[in-house]
Design an enzyme around this catalytic site. Structure first.
Site, PDB file in Angstrom:
ATOM      1  N   GLN A  23      38.077 -23.411  55.444  1.00  0.00           N
ATOM      2  CA  GLN A  23      37.776 -22.467  56.524  1.00  0.00           C
ATOM      3  C   GLN A  23      38.697 -21.250  56.544  1.00  0.00           C
ATOM      4  O   GLN A  23      38.387 -20.255  57.178  1.00  0.00           O
ATOM      5  CB  GLN A  23      37.835 -23.188  57.871  1.00  0.00           C
ATOM      6  CG  GLN A  23      36.730 -24.229  58.014  1.00  0.00           C
ATOM      7  CD  GLN A  23      36.770 -24.953  59.339  1.00  0.00           C
ATOM      8  OE1 GLN A  23      37.490 -25.934  59.484  1.00  0.00           O
ATOM      9  NE2 GLN A  23      36.016 -24.496  60.321  1.00  0.00           N
ATOM     10  N   ARG A  80      48.713 -28.394  61.867  1.00  0.00           N
ATOM     11  CA  ARG A  80      47.809 -29.294  61.162  1.00  0.00           C
ATOM     12  C   ARG A  80      46.943 -28.471  60.213  1.00  0.00           C
ATOM     13  O   ARG A  80      46.248 -27.555  60.640  1.00  0.00           O
ATOM     14  CB  ARG A  80      46.923 -30.052  62.156  1.00  0.00           C
ATOM     15  CG  ARG A  80      45.930 -30.938  61.462  1.00  0.00           C
ATOM     16  CD  ARG A  80      45.045 -31.778  62.372  1.00  0.00           C
ATOM     17  NE  ARG A  80      44.017 -32.351  61.528  1.00  0.00           N
ATOM     18  CZ  ARG A  80      42.704 -32.226  61.704  1.00  0.00           C
ATOM     19  NH1 ARG A  80      42.222 -31.619  62.760  1.00  0.00           N
ATOM     20  NH2 ARG A  80      41.867 -32.737  60.838  1.00  0.00           N
ATOM     21  N   HIS A 126      39.214 -32.487  54.384  1.00  0.00           N
ATOM     22  CA  HIS A 126      38.472 -31.843  55.464  1.00  0.00           C
ATOM     23  C   HIS A 126      37.232 -31.186  54.847  1.00  0.00           C
ATOM     24  O   HIS A 126      37.106 -29.965  54.823  1.00  0.00           O
ATOM     25  CB  HIS A 126      39.370 -30.843  56.201  1.00  0.00           C
ATOM     26  CG  HIS A 126      38.893 -30.440  57.563  1.00  0.00           C
ATOM     27  ND1 HIS A 126      39.692 -30.492  58.699  1.00  0.00           N
ATOM     28  CD2 HIS A 126      37.693 -29.973  57.981  1.00  0.00           C
ATOM     29  CE1 HIS A 126      38.999 -30.055  59.749  1.00  0.00           C
ATOM     30  NE2 HIS A 126      37.793 -29.731  59.339  1.00  0.00           N
ATOM     31  N   ASN A 175      39.071 -36.121  57.828  1.00  0.00           N
ATOM     32  CA  ASN A 175      38.704 -35.465  59.073  1.00  0.00           C
ATOM     33  C   ASN A 175      37.238 -35.741  59.398  1.00  0.00           C
ATOM     34  O   ASN A 175      36.361 -35.459  58.581  1.00  0.00           O
ATOM     35  CB  ASN A 175      38.897 -33.945  58.938  1.00  0.00           C
ATOM     36  CG  ASN A 175      38.488 -33.215  60.205  1.00  0.00           C
ATOM     37  OD1 ASN A 175      39.171 -33.296  61.218  1.00  0.00           O
ATOM     38  ND2 ASN A 175      37.364 -32.519  60.165  1.00  0.00           N
ATOM     39  N   GLU A 176      36.985 -36.298  60.563  1.00  0.00           N
ATOM     40  CA  GLU A 176      35.632 -36.417  61.109  1.00  0.00           C
ATOM     41  C   GLU A 176      34.600 -36.958  60.136  1.00  0.00           C
ATOM     42  O   GLU A 176      33.647 -36.263  59.761  1.00  0.00           O
ATOM     43  CB  GLU A 176      35.163 -35.057  61.637  1.00  0.00           C
ATOM     44  CG  GLU A 176      36.077 -34.464  62.678  1.00  0.00           C
ATOM     45  CD  GLU A 176      35.462 -33.275  63.414  1.00  0.00           C
ATOM     46  OE1 GLU A 176      34.437 -32.758  62.960  1.00  0.00           O
ATOM     47  OE2 GLU A 176      36.005 -32.892  64.456  1.00  0.00           O
ATOM     48  N   ASN A 315      39.512 -35.846  67.366  1.00  0.00           N
ATOM     49  CA  ASN A 315      39.093 -34.472  67.640  1.00  0.00           C
ATOM     50  C   ASN A 315      38.058 -34.564  68.742  1.00  0.00           C
ATOM     51  O   ASN A 315      37.121 -35.370  68.640  1.00  0.00           O
ATOM     52  CB  ASN A 315      38.417 -33.848  66.423  1.00  0.00           C
ATOM     53  CG  ASN A 315      39.360 -33.670  65.241  1.00  0.00           C
ATOM     54  OD1 ASN A 315      40.574 -33.790  65.372  1.00  0.00           O
ATOM     55  ND2 ASN A 315      38.795 -33.379  64.084  1.00  0.00           N
ATOM     56  N   TYR A 317      35.802 -32.142  71.861  1.00  0.00           N
ATOM     57  CA  TYR A 317      35.509 -30.795  72.362  1.00  0.00           C
ATOM     58  C   TYR A 317      34.794 -30.767  73.693  1.00  0.00           C
ATOM     59  O   TYR A 317      34.950 -29.830  74.451  1.00  0.00           O
ATOM     60  CB  TYR A 317      34.652 -30.033  71.332  1.00  0.00           C
ATOM     61  CG  TYR A 317      35.433 -29.615  70.106  1.00  0.00           C
ATOM     62  CD1 TYR A 317      35.619 -30.484  69.041  1.00  0.00           C
ATOM     63  CD2 TYR A 317      36.009 -28.355  70.037  1.00  0.00           C
ATOM     64  CE1 TYR A 317      36.348 -30.099  67.916  1.00  0.00           C
ATOM     65  CE2 TYR A 317      36.737 -27.960  68.918  1.00  0.00           C
ATOM     66  CZ  TYR A 317      36.904 -28.836  67.868  1.00  0.00           C
ATOM     67  OH  TYR A 317      37.631 -28.442  66.771  1.00  0.00           O
ATOM     68  N   GLU A 381      42.332 -32.119  67.349  1.00  0.00           N
ATOM     69  CA  GLU A 381      41.554 -30.881  67.568  1.00  0.00           C
ATOM     70  C   GLU A 381      40.987 -30.881  68.974  1.00  0.00           C
ATOM     71  O   GLU A 381      40.531 -31.923  69.470  1.00  0.00           O
ATOM     72  CB  GLU A 381      40.344 -30.780  66.617  1.00  0.00           C
ATOM     73  CG  GLU A 381      40.642 -30.281  65.244  1.00  0.00           C
ATOM     74  CD  GLU A 381      39.389 -30.211  64.366  1.00  0.00           C
ATOM     75  OE1 GLU A 381      38.279 -29.961  64.878  1.00  0.00           O
ATOM     76  OE2 GLU A 381      39.552 -30.433  63.157  1.00  0.00           O
ATOM     77  N   TRP A 431      42.200 -26.243  68.276  1.00  0.00           N
ATOM     78  CA  TRP A 431      41.382 -25.672  67.213  1.00  0.00           C
ATOM     79  C   TRP A 431      40.924 -24.308  67.696  1.00  0.00           C
ATOM     80  O   TRP A 431      40.220 -24.251  68.678  1.00  0.00           O
ATOM     81  CB  TRP A 431      40.164 -26.551  66.905  1.00  0.00           C
ATOM     82  CG  TRP A 431      39.412 -25.971  65.741  1.00  0.00           C
ATOM     83  CD1 TRP A 431      38.393 -25.065  65.800  1.00  0.00           C
ATOM     84  CD2 TRP A 431      39.672 -26.229  64.350  1.00  0.00           C
ATOM     85  NE1 TRP A 431      38.006 -24.735  64.523  1.00  0.00           N
ATOM     86  CE2 TRP A 431      38.765 -25.429  63.622  1.00  0.00           C
ATOM     87  CE3 TRP A 431      40.580 -27.051  63.670  1.00  0.00           C
ATOM     88  CZ2 TRP A 431      38.740 -25.430  62.226  1.00  0.00           C
ATOM     89  CZ3 TRP A 431      40.548 -27.048  62.294  1.00  0.00           C
ATOM     90  CH2 TRP A 431      39.633 -26.243  61.569  1.00  0.00           C
ATOM     91  N   GLU A 438      33.349 -20.857  60.251  1.00  0.00           N
ATOM     92  CA  GLU A 438      32.892 -21.963  61.096  1.00  0.00           C
ATOM     93  C   GLU A 438      31.659 -22.632  60.471  1.00  0.00           C
ATOM     94  O   GLU A 438      30.583 -22.688  61.043  1.00  0.00           O
ATOM     95  CB  GLU A 438      32.655 -21.457  62.526  1.00  0.00           C
ATOM     96  CG  GLU A 438      32.133 -22.467  63.530  1.00  0.00           C
ATOM     97  CD  GLU A 438      32.903 -23.780  63.645  1.00  0.00           C
ATOM     98  OE1 GLU A 438      34.099 -23.835  63.299  1.00  0.00           O
ATOM     99  OE2 GLU A 438      32.287 -24.766  64.067  1.00  0.00           O
ATOM    100  N   TRP A 439      31.837 -23.117  59.241  1.00  0.00           N
ATOM    101  CA  TRP A 439      30.830 -23.911  58.541  1.00  0.00           C
ATOM    102  C   TRP A 439      29.447 -23.252  58.604  1.00  0.00           C
ATOM    103  O   TRP A 439      29.322 -22.082  58.293  1.00  0.00           O
ATOM    104  CB  TRP A 439      30.837 -25.351  59.073  1.00  0.00           C
ATOM    105  CG  TRP A 439      32.227 -25.949  59.033  1.00  0.00           C
ATOM    106  CD1 TRP A 439      33.005 -26.288  60.118  1.00  0.00           C
ATOM    107  CD2 TRP A 439      33.035 -26.261  57.880  1.00  0.00           C
ATOM    108  NE1 TRP A 439      34.218 -26.806  59.705  1.00  0.00           N
ATOM    109  CE2 TRP A 439      34.266 -26.803  58.345  1.00  0.00           C
ATOM    110  CE3 TRP A 439      32.849 -26.148  56.499  1.00  0.00           C
ATOM    111  CZ2 TRP A 439      35.288 -27.206  57.480  1.00  0.00           C
ATOM    112  CZ3 TRP A 439      33.860 -26.566  55.629  1.00  0.00           C
ATOM    113  CH2 TRP A 439      35.056 -27.087  56.129  1.00  0.00           C
TER     114      TRP A 439
END
Ligand code: PNW
Length: 495
Positions: A23, A80, A126, A175-176, A315, A317, A381, A431, A438-439
């Site tokens: 990213q 991180r 990630h 990650n995730e 993580n 949100y 995150e 984050w 952003e993907w």
């Protein structure tokens, strides 16, 4: 004394910002890096909202000293970031050559952090799988190959770790994994973009592949941790674990089916990974939902999987309201909404559809994780993308009121979870340090506390960065011995 009445986090609490290699780094062909599955995917027309790709991103491979100076100016305790597997092993595999230039980059990076008094908190994976492994044997779909290659890669990165092991103490394997499995092999919106939807992908099977990929991710994590514990932990004294994504789930109303649906949502969002890793089995709801499609661990594998994380990494949100129904297995066959029965919204809408502000949910989630998994929690995150921020002039974007409000709520929930609920929380990473790639949203969605002008690569701190710097400054006991301020009565006595 007013100063003492401010509730405090642990003295060694790690706060800071998070990013991920693909990213921010750019420089995809530099110093021997091999391609990752996100290189080609992001360059494929139609795969990102604005057509953006990872070729330059925030140019952080070249500007890393500038990024670290920015972190230092914010006064963070930790940073991180993730390592790009294909910088370290360009083709990815256990018999492929290691790229000393890639290792040198991260070694220098870690050095620079330490020189600036910042704790490196490192994610091994990630999402940027070496393209070589995808091409050679299907990447995460191939258990025998990918587990061995991930373990080998972990070891390779520990070459780097070993050189600085006396100062680097925090490792995350993956990650995730939910996002990797579901978004990459189920919905097909993230690399490698596999899905049963033939309008979207020429290959893939959304009914089987995500569950297989997840299983292989769990095993890869677990065997990498086993290696670390057996060969490195005793002499280096670090901790290693995994970090999951997951949002709080509230029943839409108090009907029994919606109450059960909220738990089932948590089982698929979080329990899918956390239950095997911390409790030793897949959630019964997943077995019921998937039957034969849910892979099984052998007894030997399970012995490695159970207890394979030194802490609980999360993580998170947002919060969703949950209604029973629908046939989206990735949501546990439940419906998610932000609209309450009375028609009001749960919170402030972010730029991305899946995110609204709801700080009470953050506190509830922390309590749920603490009670269910009984491990110290690292929040790795948490953050917010202000709606339409990308269309604002820089000075307006810097005044990111909705993001400030998001973090006001999050930090209040954090401190209450610690001081009122007794939850053991060890870190908080917002984050993200910078607006970045952003993907599938490309550059249209901005999550940074620092605005990036992509034309010039200039960085501009937003109000949210200032809020977090001030808040953590006030809520972590400092090392400085403060001279007690004499009260007026004492002054009178002394006089
Ligand atoms: C996380 N969802 O991804 C990632 O770890 C980051 O790399 C990413 O930039 C950040 O959150 C913001 O999106 C997610 O669809 C991606 O619910 C998608 C979802 C959640 C998290």
């Amino acid at each position: 004394m007013a100063a003492q009445s401010v509730p405090q986090l642990r003295k060694d609490f790690l706060w800071g910002f998070a990013t991920a290699s693909f990213q921010i780094e750019g420089s995809l062909d530099t110093d021997g890096r091999g391609p990752s599955i996100w290189d080609g995917f992001s360059r494929t027309p139609g795969k990102t909202l604005d057509g953006g790709n990872g070729d330059v991103a925030t140019d952080s491979y070249r500007r890393y000293k500038e990024d670290i100076a920015l972190l230092k100016s914010y006064g963070v305790k930790a940073y991180r970031f993730s390592l790009s597997w294909s910088r370290i092993i360009p083709l990815g595999g256990r018999n492929d050559p290691v790229n000393e230039q890639g290792i040198a980059f991260y070694s220098n990076f870690i050095d620079e952090l330490i020189k600036n008094g910042i704790v490196p908190f490192v994610t091994l994976y990630h999402w940027d799988l070496p393209q070589g492994l995808h091409d050679r044997y299907g990447g995460w779909l191939n258990k025998e190959e990918v587990v061995a290659d991930f373990v080998n890669y972990s070891k390779a990165s520990f070459i780097c770790f070993e050189r600085f092991g006396d100062r680097v103490k925090h490792w995350l394997t993956l990650n995730e994994p939910w996002c990797v499995a579901v978004l990459g092999y189920g919905r097909g919106v993230f690399a490698p973009g596999r899905s049963s939807d033939r309008n979207r992908s020429t290959e893939g099977d959304s009914s089987t592949e995500p569950w297989i990929v997840a299983h292989n991710l769990i095993l890869s994590h677990a065997y990498a941790v086993k290696l670390y514990r057996e060969e490195f932990k005793a002499k280096q004294g670090g901790v290693i674990g995994i970090t999951l994504n997951g949002d709080w789930a509230i029943p839409y109303d108090d009907s029994p089916e919606n109450v059960a649906a909220a738990q089932a949502t948590l089982d698929v969002a979080i329990g899918w990974y956390a239950d095997p890793i911390y409790l030793g089995f897949y959630p019964p709801y997943m077995k019921q939902m998937l039957g034969e499609r849910l892979p099984e661990f052998t007894a030997e594998e399970l012995a490695v999987v159970k207890g394979s994380s030194d802490f609980y990494g999360q993580n998170t949100y947002t919060t969703n309201l949950i209604k029973a129904g629908g046939n989206d297995e990735f949501q546990g066959n439940n419906i998610q909404t932000f609209t309450r029965p009375d028609g009001t919204q749960l919170g402030t809408q972010a730029h991305c559809a899946w995110l609204q502000t709801y700080p009470e949910g953050f506190r509830a989630l922390l309590n749920y994780l603490w009670k269910r998994y009984k491990m110290p929690i690292y929040v790795t995150e948490n953050g917010f993308a202000v709606k339409n921020e990308n269309s604002l002039p820089i000075e307006k974007a810097q005044n990111d009121t909705d993001r400030v409000e998001y973090f006001e709520g999050a930090t209040e929930s954090l401190i209450k979870a610690v001081t009122e609920d007794g939850v053991d929380i060890r870190s908080y990473f917002a984050w993200s340090l910078l607006d970045n790639f952003e993907w599938a949203d490309g550059y249209d969605t901005r999550f940074g506390v620092t605005y990036v002008d992509y034309k010039t690569q200039q960085r501009y701190p937003k109000a949210s960065a200032k809020f977090l710097v001030k808040w953590f400054g006030e809520h972590i006991p400092s090392d400085k011995v403060e001279e007690p301020v004499p009260t007026s009565k004492e002054q009178a006595v002394e006089a």
